[in-house]
Design an enzyme around this catalytic site. Sequence first.
Site, PDB file in Angstrom:
ATOM      1  N   ILE A   1       0.835  -1.201   0.000  1.00  0.00           N
ATOM      2  CA  ILE A   1       0.000   0.000   0.000  1.00  0.00           C
ATOM      3  C   ILE A   1       0.871   1.254   0.000  1.00  0.00           C
ATOM      4  CG2 ILE A   1      -1.959   1.139   1.085  1.00  0.00           C
ATOM      5  CD1 ILE A   1      -2.463  -1.832   0.354  1.00  0.00           C
ATOM      6  N   LYS A   2       0.605   2.111  -0.973  1.00  0.00           N
ATOM      7  CA  LYS A   2       1.336   3.379  -1.038  1.00  0.00           C
ATOM      8  C   LYS A   2       0.599   4.412  -0.204  1.00  0.00           C
ATOM      9  CE  LYS A   2       3.910   4.387  -5.208  1.00  0.00           C
ATOM     10  NZ  LYS A   2       3.796   5.005  -6.527  1.00  0.00           N
TER      11      LYS A   2
END
Length: 216
Positions: free
Chosen positions: A83-84
């Site tokens: 997840i960015k």
Amino acid sequence: MRIFLDTANIDEIKKGARLGIVSGVTTNPTLVSKEGLSDYKAVVKEICSIIPGPVSAEVVVEGTQAMLEQAREIATWAPNVVIKIPSTIDGLEVISALTRDNIKVNMTLCFSLNQALLGALAGAAYVSPFVGRLDDVGHDGMQLVKDIVEVFRYYHLKTEVLAASIRHPLHCVVAAKAGAHIATVPFKVLMQMMKHPLTDVGNARFLSDWQSVQQR
Ligand code: E4P
């Protein structure tokens, strides 16, 4: 230094996979919109099925609660999704919470050593200094990569340094020399990394000389 592809283009990712040296992919909302794609989940799932390594997908909401909910949802899409989360104060809280849940985070839009340090302390698996965008505003993007690598080494921090916003092959050379763990590169830069005019000239010469041997 490992190489990730910085793209949401499926053909580029398939080509990169065939080359056998791409060990991950980073996407962002701009890259997805550039491809004219609308089903974000389908795109990310397809990329995750092509490349077995980490595939970064970005949260596209604001506020800790909304980011957390979206991050937890994205984390269910594939086992290799990362997840960015942006390098903001809310982002830091979200990174800490996701790390407690064993969800891997790539802290993105990192423009300073302090952001990188805090991201690492919060447990981000990767921090992404944006080299090209710093160069664009008259700063030395690669110096930031060098500084982060040095400080992470000094304190034995496990977070990996992912050199991002790479614009040309020289960025890759300097990132590798600086000790960045990963460079995420546009497909065009990946092609440029392997190209050398002397290889092309030499190869053409060998082939034509070999043809003359055959004609004897
Ligand atoms: C990294 O994860 C980002 O997607 C990317 O490197 C941004 O690069 P840009 O500055 O070329 O948009």
